[in-house]
Enzyme design. Sequence first.
Site, short mmCIF file in Angstrom:
data_model
loop_
_atom_site.label_atom_id
_atom_site.label_comp_id
_atom_site.label_asym_id
_atom_site.label_seq_id
_atom_site.Cartn_x
_atom_site.Cartn_y
_atom_site.Cartn_z
CD GLU A 284 3.03 -9.82 9.01
OE1 GLU A 284 3.93 -9.38 8.26
OE2 GLU A 284 3.09 -10.93 9.55
CD GLU A 287 -0.42 -4.22 6.43
OE1 GLU A 287 -0.35 -3.86 5.26
OE2 GLU A 287 0.57 -4.52 7.13
CB CYS A 310 9.00 -11.77 8.72
SG CYS A 310 7.56 -11.29 9.65
CB SER A 330 2.12 -7.30 5.87
OG SER A 330 2.41 -6.44 6.95
CE LYS A 369 15.80 -11.09 8.70
NZ LYS A 369 14.62 -10.22 8.77
CD GLU A 372 15.28 -6.97 6.40
OE1 GLU A 372 14.05 -7.00 6.28
OE2 GLU A 372 15.89 -7.63 7.27
CD GLU A 377 14.00 0.06 1.34
OE1 GLU A 377 13.60 -1.07 1.01
OE2 GLU A 377 14.85 0.71 0.69
CB CYS A 514 14.59 -18.39 10.31
SG CYS A 514 13.56 -17.03 9.72
#
Length: 595
Positions: A284, A287, A310, A330, A369, A372, A377, A514
């Site tokens: 990141e 980038e 994230c 990102s 999560k 995710e 992908e 978090c």
Amino acid sequence: METIKLTIDNKEVEVAKGTTILRAASEYGIEIPILCYFSIDGMNIENKPAGCRVCVVEVEGFRNLVPACATDCENGMVIHTHSMRVLHARRTVVGLILSDHPAECLVCQKAGNCELQTLAERLGIRKVFYQGEQSTYRKDMSPSIVRDIDKCVVCRRCEMMCNDLQSVGALSAAYRGFPSVVTPAFQMDLEKSPCTYCGQCVTVCPTGALTENDETGKVIRMLSDPTKTVIVQTAPAVRVALGEEFGMELGTSVTGKMVAALRRLGFNAVFDTDFAADLTIMEEGAELLERLDKFLKGDSSVKLPILTSCCPGWVNFFEMYFPDLLDVPSTAKSPQQMFGAIAKTYYADKIGVKREDMIVVSIMPCLAKKYEAQRDEFKVNGNPDVDIVLSTRELAALVKQSNIDFRSLPDEDFDKPLGESTGAGVIFGVTGGVIEAATRTAYEKFTGKTLEKVEFEAIRGLDGTRSAEVDFNGTKIRIGIAHGLSNARKLLEEVRCGKSQFHAIEVMACPGGCIGGGGQPYTYRNHIEILRKRAAALYQEDAGKKLRKSHENPYIKKLYEEFLGEPGGKKAHELLHTGYFDKSEKEIVVPDMKN
């Protein structure tokens, strides 16, 4: 300030004008039971629908009992919070709620954490007084959250969190009277709704109507399978909350005991998601610097501000509501998914295990999560990079089931190579931590100078939105930070309108980041104070690290030398980066919620 004088349970009290009876009683140590009422001090979140009537009190001179949560104090009031009339009314109210509630406490996921169960016990209710028809709905199962509406008491806390704190709008009350229910529009499944799976609705639900999709059974099966190599990664926010489940002081970091417990559960290796957080900073950060370089050279096509990627709840949010900005965040995967990709390639090859024979388990503070990990992908030929995700609560339950005396465990270290991290990886668990970690590395890469003071105090705090300016040796880098999706929406609207002045923005979906995730231990009271203590524990662990910048991690350096090449390179981009998708128009399926 104008004050009000009154009497509550024979105690003379004085409070500011506009104070409710409930708050006035609380200020003077008088507890009034509640069910539908909920507030988070410091975040302007307060839900007082006065629907359940559990908090009713008797006011002398008033004909009817009044809800304490929604009735303001008046001069000269004489209030009785636990008179026989009040107790009878409360028992009647709770008895009626129980008459339309499944009696399955033995197998309910919220058993022991259910406010309705606690309230019934406090009121001495040992049987259901009223018999009659019960509402019956089908369960709504999503990858992250389970809705069991038979257990809903229509307190509307979840609606408040979803609409006010998160601005997602996936839940609202529907119908009136006995058929009333809190549901997505058209009673559609959560998977078909705008739900981001942040899990904040689960954290405030007083019953088992909203819970995480429990996957502890899957972990037990995998750990019992001798043909599988089962490894585990643990997120930074877990270590500063897990101890609460075992009666330890709030804000206690239990990193070493957590590692020891996971080994005793039978995992073949115990790794740290902080390692992958350091890896995320490398990608990141590269980038960010690439975009900054182009921007400073006058390239008008460059997309700034760069947005962190994230947090999966946040990713779901911008895919749903800001599909026109999909090229702004990102492309770096989250630390969880980076870890899975590296574990099933680099690490699996090192230990001679086939991808399909390796099981990667994540311990996360976040329910998004779970969603995710099952996104297409993040799979290779149908095999996911991360197989199973447990919340902090689920890990605590698994440790208890295994009869492990957590508090007496010795402190143990993570395994290597994927267990070594810097302080920068640790602070990923708190709002502002990701961008602070990125700034530590970006500064040195951009300026070629050593950053002597790594703490960026201006970035820290629990204000919903914050901004800071960091001097990169004469170049001013403007940073924005938001936690809570309603705050994120404000910053994204500025980006959409071309009014944003930031070069980089960090967003986390949950309050505090978090540390306040939807999978953390339930905290019904003093939420802000708990977040502060968890944040302080992470910063303390960061301060105690020998290495505090991601690019200084020797195992990260070795990973690039042996396997990835360079940050942002072809191999790194293939394994560690992703794309985003327009989810603004989901197919609407209207099911029949009734059986």
